[in-house]
Design an enzyme around this catalytic site. Structure first.
Site, mmCIF file in Angstrom:
data_model
loop_
_atom_site.group_PDB
_atom_site.id
_atom_site.type_symbol
_atom_site.label_atom_id
_atom_site.label_comp_id
_atom_site.label_asym_id
_atom_site.label_seq_id
_atom_site.Cartn_x
_atom_site.Cartn_y
_atom_site.Cartn_z
ATOM 1 N N ARG A 96 -11.527 14.360 13.582
ATOM 2 C CA ARG A 96 -11.508 15.431 14.707
ATOM 3 C C ARG A 96 -11.951 16.599 13.856
ATOM 4 O O ARG A 96 -11.085 16.882 12.933
ATOM 5 C CB ARG A 96 -10.210 15.462 14.970
ATOM 6 C CG ARG A 96 -9.969 16.619 16.159
ATOM 7 C CD ARG A 96 -8.553 16.769 16.712
ATOM 8 N NE ARG A 96 -8.348 17.978 17.460
ATOM 9 C CZ ARG A 96 -8.423 18.123 18.794
ATOM 10 N NH1 ARG A 96 -8.820 17.299 19.479
ATOM 11 N NH2 ARG A 96 -8.215 19.341 19.309
ATOM 12 N N HIS A 123 -16.824 15.549 22.957
ATOM 13 C CA HIS A 123 -15.740 14.902 22.997
ATOM 14 C C HIS A 123 -15.436 13.633 23.691
ATOM 15 O O HIS A 123 -15.044 13.556 24.669
ATOM 16 C CB HIS A 123 -14.496 15.816 23.556
ATOM 17 C CG HIS A 123 -13.370 15.859 23.429
ATOM 18 N ND1 HIS A 123 -12.893 14.742 22.651
ATOM 19 C CD2 HIS A 123 -11.947 16.438 23.580
ATOM 20 C CE1 HIS A 123 -11.575 14.794 22.722
ATOM 21 N NE2 HIS A 123 -10.913 15.832 23.227
ATOM 22 N N GLN A 126 -12.497 11.768 24.943
ATOM 23 C CA GLN A 126 -11.758 12.581 26.292
ATOM 24 C C GLN A 126 -12.710 11.966 27.303
ATOM 25 O O GLN A 126 -11.873 11.658 28.499
ATOM 26 C CB GLN A 126 -11.873 14.151 26.272
ATOM 27 C CG GLN A 126 -11.409 14.668 27.459
ATOM 28 C CD GLN A 126 -10.020 14.665 27.779
ATOM 29 O OE1 GLN A 126 -9.133 14.911 26.717
ATOM 30 N NE2 GLN A 126 -9.608 14.154 28.757
ATOM 31 N N CYS A 253 -8.745 18.738 30.569
ATOM 32 C CA CYS A 253 -8.080 17.601 29.402
ATOM 33 C C CYS A 253 -7.156 18.348 28.530
ATOM 34 O O CYS A 253 -6.627 17.701 27.610
ATOM 35 C CB CYS A 253 -9.481 18.052 28.635
ATOM 36 S SG CYS A 253 -10.271 19.503 28.046
ATOM 37 N N ARG A 281 -5.732 8.710 27.731
ATOM 38 C CA ARG A 281 -6.257 8.912 26.465
ATOM 39 C C ARG A 281 -5.765 7.664 25.392
ATOM 40 O O ARG A 281 -6.715 7.260 24.683
ATOM 41 C CB ARG A 281 -5.703 10.147 25.669
ATOM 42 C CG ARG A 281 -6.635 11.576 26.157
ATOM 43 C CD ARG A 281 -7.924 11.650 25.795
ATOM 44 N NE ARG A 281 -8.063 11.693 24.471
ATOM 45 C CZ ARG A 281 -8.023 12.670 23.493
ATOM 46 N NH1 ARG A 281 -7.916 13.948 24.045
ATOM 47 N NH2 ARG A 281 -8.458 12.600 22.243
#
Length: 297
Positions: A96, A123, A126, A253, A281
């Site tokens: 990340r 992302h 996600q 999100c 997730r």
């Protein structure tokens, strides 16, 4: 061949279906038994860390979370050297980060899959959870309309790709100056119908899905006040939701700023799938790791 997942289109449509099918498996094989996963965090996270650590655990593996100061990427040692070392210990490296190029550098030297847990450009984890949530709700997504309202950021870029790969019509509404990068729009348009506008009501009209994200992402805190002014009129509230189909659903999100990008009544309302989306997730990332480790054998 080692497969990496830096954005959604690192999978083709059939592979994306396979990943989501793996995500739905309530009894996954312990494919990571006796193996580790290196989880690199330049940015802190609630959902990403918890969901990825548990995904590794549910596959029988051992997650090792490494924070920025511990790795010292490009200060203590290069990203390339870190990838060379960690890929000798672990079955997967997930990161990340801020700069998407850092992920590409890790992948270039890693002998195991590298997964993008978030970068400034994309992302994709996600998006996997988003698509999984919508498939659980609607089943078939072909021909459905998804409207994204807000900042044309990393979430928006990956969502456009993933939704287009599901044969959804994608509409993006952003204020002037906050549209998604043209390259990201064109990549998505190569896979389906994508419309970009500065009119949130035009985007949401008769949509099946309404999606938003924070106006100022991590690292943009100094821009927060200017962005609040710039995004006036782009709050997803009850009036905007009424422009969508009566059975439309709402996604976010998280984290959410009630009263800014979304009203509390929408976030907490009956059309919201946000908490199911957050749970997914975990399931989506578990499915991704299962698929990647088989594909890399």
């Amino acid at each position: 061949m080692t497969r990496h997942f830096l954005d959604v289109d690192d999978l083709d449509v059939d592979e994306l279906d396979d990943v989501l099918a793996d995500a739905e498996n309530p009894n996954p094989a312990k494919i990571m038994a006796g193996k580790g996963a290196a989880l690199l965090f330049e940015k802190p996270s609630l959902r990403t860390r918890n969901s990825m650590e548990l995904a590794v655990f549910q596959l029988g593996g051992h997650p090792v979370t490494i924070f920025r100061e511990e790795a010292g990427i490009d200060t203590r040692e290069t990203a390339e050297d870190i990838a060379r070392v960690l890929s000798r210990y672990h079955a997967v490296i997930a990161a990340r980060v801020f700069d998407h190029a850092l992920l590409e550098r890790l992948a270039s030297m890693s002998s195991v899959p590298v997964v993008n847990m978030l970068s400034d450009d994309a992302h994709p984890c996600q998006t996997l959870a988003d698509i999984l949530t919508l498939r659980q709700h609607f089943n078939d997504l072909k021909g459905r309309v998804i409207a994204y309202v807000g900042d044309g950021n990393n979430v928006c870029a990956s969502l456009m790709l993933g939704a287009a790969m599901q044969h959804m019509e994608v509409r993006v509404a952003t204020p002037s100056g906050y549209a998604p990068p043209e390259g990201a729009v064109e990549r998505a348009r190569d896979r389906g119908e994508v419309v970009v506008t500065d009119d949130p009501f035009a985007a949401v009209r008769d949509a099946d899905v309404v999606y938003t994200d924070v106006w100022a992402s991590m690292g943009q805190e100094e821009e927060a006040e200017r962005r609040r002014r710039g995004f006036a009129g782009f709050t997803v509230d009850d009036d905007l939701m009424r422009a969508a189909r009566p059975d439309a659903v709402f996604l976010h999100c998280l984290p959410a700023h009630r009263g800014e990008e979304v009203s509390a009544s929408v976030l907490e309302g009956p059309q919201s799938l946000v908490w199911q989306q957050a749970e997914n997730r975990l399931h989506a990332q578990r499915g991704l790791l299962s698929w990647l480790l088989v594909a890399t054998k």
